[in-house]
Design an enzyme around this catalytic site. Structure first.
Site, PDB file in Angstrom:
ATOM      1  N   ARG A 179       0.876  -1.190   0.000  1.00  0.00           N
ATOM      2  CA  ARG A 179       0.000   0.000   0.000  1.00  0.00           C
ATOM      3  C   ARG A 179       0.905   1.230   0.000  1.00  0.00           C
ATOM      4  O   ARG A 179       1.779   1.363   0.850  1.00  0.00           O
ATOM      5  CB  ARG A 179      -0.896   0.056   1.225  1.00  0.00           C
ATOM      6  CG  ARG A 179      -1.464   1.470   1.382  1.00  0.00           C
ATOM      7  CD  ARG A 179      -2.533   1.596   2.429  1.00  0.00           C
ATOM      8  NE  ARG A 179      -3.761   0.972   1.980  1.00  0.00           N
ATOM      9  CZ  ARG A 179      -4.952   1.281   2.479  1.00  0.00           C
ATOM     10  NH1 ARG A 179      -5.079   2.196   3.415  1.00  0.00           N
ATOM     11  NH2 ARG A 179      -6.027   0.666   2.046  1.00  0.00           N
ATOM     12  N   HIS A 227      -7.362   0.609  -6.268  1.00  0.00           N
ATOM     13  CA  HIS A 227      -7.586  -0.106  -4.997  1.00  0.00           C
ATOM     14  C   HIS A 227      -8.343  -1.405  -5.312  1.00  0.00           C
ATOM     15  O   HIS A 227      -9.500  -1.576  -4.925  1.00  0.00           O
ATOM     16  CB  HIS A 227      -8.401   0.795  -4.054  1.00  0.00           C
ATOM     17  CG  HIS A 227      -8.393   0.348  -2.630  1.00  0.00           C
ATOM     18  ND1 HIS A 227      -7.620  -0.688  -2.155  1.00  0.00           N
ATOM     19  CD2 HIS A 227      -9.089   0.821  -1.528  1.00  0.00           C
ATOM     20  CE1 HIS A 227      -7.830  -0.849  -0.865  1.00  0.00           C
ATOM     21  NE2 HIS A 227      -8.708   0.044  -0.468  1.00  0.00           N
ATOM     22  N   GLN A 247     -10.376  -3.753  -2.718  1.00  0.00           N
ATOM     23  CA  GLN A 247     -11.616  -3.171  -2.174  1.00  0.00           C
ATOM     24  C   GLN A 247     -12.820  -3.542  -3.043  1.00  0.00           C
ATOM     25  O   GLN A 247     -13.915  -3.819  -2.540  1.00  0.00           O
ATOM     26  CB  GLN A 247     -11.470  -1.646  -2.100  1.00  0.00           C
ATOM     27  CG  GLN A 247     -12.712  -0.921  -1.651  1.00  0.00           C
ATOM     28  CD  GLN A 247     -13.036  -1.093  -0.173  1.00  0.00           C
ATOM     29  OE1 GLN A 247     -12.175  -0.914   0.665  1.00  0.00           O
ATOM     30  NE2 GLN A 247     -14.272  -1.432   0.141  1.00  0.00           N
ATOM     31  N   ASP A 282     -16.887   7.911  -1.706  1.00  0.00           N
ATOM     32  CA  ASP A 282     -15.570   7.805  -1.057  1.00  0.00           C
ATOM     33  C   ASP A 282     -15.195   9.211  -0.610  1.00  0.00           C
ATOM     34  O   ASP A 282     -15.861  10.193  -0.989  1.00  0.00           O
ATOM     35  CB  ASP A 282     -14.553   7.247  -2.077  1.00  0.00           C
ATOM     36  CG  ASP A 282     -13.159   7.071  -1.486  1.00  0.00           C
ATOM     37  OD1 ASP A 282     -13.030   7.002  -0.252  1.00  0.00           O
ATOM     38  OD2 ASP A 282     -12.185   6.998  -2.277  1.00  0.00           O
ATOM     39  N   CYS A 305     -16.123   2.751   1.005  1.00  0.00           N
ATOM     40  CA  CYS A 305     -14.992   1.887   1.339  1.00  0.00           C
ATOM     41  C   CYS A 305     -14.473   2.144   2.747  1.00  0.00           C
ATOM     42  O   CYS A 305     -13.834   1.274   3.341  1.00  0.00           O
ATOM     43  CB  CYS A 305     -13.879   2.056   0.314  1.00  0.00           C
ATOM     44  SG  CYS A 305     -13.369   3.769   0.081  1.00  0.00           S
ATOM     45  N   ARG A 347     -13.959  -7.199   3.309  1.00  0.00           N
ATOM     46  CA  ARG A 347     -12.560  -7.026   2.914  1.00  0.00           C
ATOM     47  C   ARG A 347     -11.762  -8.273   3.306  1.00  0.00           C
ATOM     48  O   ARG A 347     -10.900  -8.723   2.554  1.00  0.00           O
ATOM     49  CB  ARG A 347     -11.941  -5.804   3.617  1.00  0.00           C
ATOM     50  CG  ARG A 347     -12.485  -4.456   3.246  1.00  0.00           C
ATOM     51  CD  ARG A 347     -12.297  -4.132   1.791  1.00  0.00           C
ATOM     52  NE  ARG A 347     -10.927  -4.262   1.324  1.00  0.00           N
ATOM     53  CZ  ARG A 347      -9.911  -3.425   1.596  1.00  0.00           C
ATOM     54  NH1 ARG A 347     -10.135  -2.347   2.311  1.00  0.00           N
ATOM     55  NH2 ARG A 347      -8.694  -3.641   1.113  1.00  0.00           N
TER      56      ARG A 347
HETATM   57  N1   CP Z   1     -11.055   0.769   2.762  1.00  0.00           N
HETATM   58  C1   CP Z   1      -9.773   0.729   3.130  1.00  0.00           C
HETATM   59  O1   CP Z   1      -8.861   0.438   2.345  1.00  0.00           O
HETATM   60  O2   CP Z   1      -9.570   1.018   4.436  1.00  0.00           O
HETATM   61  P1   CP Z   1      -8.165   1.245   5.145  1.00  0.00           P
HETATM   62  O3   CP Z   1      -7.579   2.503   4.563  1.00  0.00           O
HETATM   63  O4   CP Z   1      -8.466   1.356   6.600  1.00  0.00           O
HETATM   64  O5   CP Z   1      -7.270   0.073   4.832  1.00  0.00           O
HETATM   65  N1  NVA Z   2      -9.603   7.249  -1.915  1.00  0.00           N
HETATM   66  C1  NVA Z   2      -9.248   6.895  -0.558  1.00  0.00           C
HETATM   67  C2  NVA Z   2      -9.529   5.451  -0.321  1.00  0.00           C
HETATM   68  C3  NVA Z   2      -9.262   4.996   1.091  1.00  0.00           C
HETATM   69  C4  NVA Z   2      -9.543   3.537   1.299  1.00  0.00           C
HETATM   70  C5  NVA Z   2      -7.788   7.232  -0.307  1.00  0.00           C
HETATM   71  O1  NVA Z   2      -6.961   6.905  -1.138  1.00  0.00           O
HETATM   72  O2  NVA Z   2      -7.490   7.842   0.724  1.00  0.00           O
END
Ligand code: CP
Ligand code: NVA
Length: 330
Positions: free
Chosen positions: A106, A133, A136, A229, A270, A315
């Site tokens: 990540r 992502h 997700q 989101d 999400c 998830r």
């Molecule tokens: N939805 C999601 O990816 O959550 P986190 O950022 O907590 O991993």
């Molecule tokens: N678009 C958001 C998704 C978080 C799961 C971000 O990247 O912060």
């Protein structure tokens, strides 16, 4: 041809064919049912998994850890590696690939996860980059399968908000692959790139998906799902003022749900979500801009329409399916 995902990466959903997404969703259903009956799995026994994080996380990190543990794998959570500072991504990939059977990443750049995949010699899973992502979306589709009484290719799905962020891009790709009616409800400035839209239209022509891009709030009519989101993603924290201006009309509120004319419409996100002022950022936004919620009102978030915590649970089941399918002892 039976689906076989052994040894495969998941860098973007574009890596998957429609039948491979379906396979992962069905495997998730099986693994979820097995966990609920209390059966301890061994499908990842003797496997080692590395969780490499540049950005913060609650769900993704914990979902990988619990999923790995449930099936007998060992995990390392790595947030302070030498990568990028004293060691290149390529060299890091070559080292980690010698210890681990799979690597989750990540972080910021899509190029980093691609470079890891190129050099690790083991499957690499994208746990979120600025661009995509993918894990997700599998959880989102599993949730829709459970909550909406229609096959995925009959679902009308509206994504309201920043339609060119990692979630907007990935939902567009996922919807095209499973043949959904997908509506990006967003200001033109925040629509996905023409390049991605054109690429997904080719997929949609094959799967029967309908892809729409609209600034008209009435495009939510007959929606089965309203999804949103955050307006400002990780790494974009200097953009609050600009995004609030652009996205305020697209906030998910009760009026938007009513416009669907579907009393069974579900609300998805999400997470994390700015639906109240119970966070540091939420309080700052209230002080600076006078808003007590951003992308979704607290009323919708807590309403009977909201399935956000079912989605969050999924998830874990879907990430488990990805690991089992790509490195597991199936
Ligand atoms: N939805 C999601 O990816 O959550 P986190 O950022 O907590 O991993
Ligand atoms: N678009 C958001 C998704 C978080 C799961 C971000 O990247 O912060």
């Amino acid at each position: 041809m039976p689906v076989n995902l052994k040894g495969r990466h998941l860098i973007t959903l574009k890596d998957l064919k429609p039948e491979e997404i379906k396979y992962l969703l069905h495997l998730s259903v099986d693994l979820k049912a097995r966990k609920l009956t209390g059966i301890k799995g061994n499908l990842l026994e003797h496997k080692n998994v590395c969780l490499l994080f540049e950005k913060t996380s609650t769900r993704t990190r914990c979902a990988f850890e619990v999923a790995a543990c449930d099936e007998g794998a060992n995990v390392t959570f790595l947030t302070n590696s030498q990568m990028g500072k004293k060691e290149s991504v390529e060299d890091t990939a070559k080292v980690l690939g010698r210890y681990y059977d799979g690597i989750e990443f990540r972080g910021y750049s899509q190029e980093t996860v691609e470079t890891l995949a190129k050099h690790a010699g083991v499957p690499v899973w994208n746990g979120l980059t600025d661009m995509y992502h993918p894990t997700q979306i599998l959880a989102d589709f599993l949730t829709i399968m459970e909550q909406v009484d229609k096959p995925l290719n009959k679902v009308k799905f509206v994504y309201a908000g920043d339609a060119r962020n990692n979630m907007g891009n990935s939902l567009l790709i996922g919807a095209a692959l499973v043949g959904m009616h997908f509506v990006a409800l967003a200001p033109k400035e925040l629509w996905p790139t023409k390049e991605l839209v054109d690429e997904m239209q080719v997929v949609a022509d094959y799967t029967g998906a309908v892809l729409e891009f609209s600034e008209d709030l009435d495009s939510v009519e007959n929606a089965d799902v309203i999804y949103t989101d955050v307006w400002v993603s990780m790494g974009e924290e200097d953009l609050f003022e600009e995004r609030i201006k652009l996205l305020k009309p697209f906030q998910v509120n009760m009026d938007m749900l009513r416009r669907t004319k579907n009393s069974n419409v579900i609300f998805m996100h999400c997470l994390p979500a700015f639906h109240d002022t119970m966070t540091e950022v939420g309080r700052e936004i209230e002080e600076k801009f006078g808003l007590t919620a951003m992308e979704v009102t607290d009323e919708v978030f807590r309403s009977k329409h909201s399935v956000v915590f079912e989605e969050a649970e999924n998830r874990m089941h879907t990430i488990k399916a990805i690991m089992v399918a790509t490195i597991g002892n199936l």
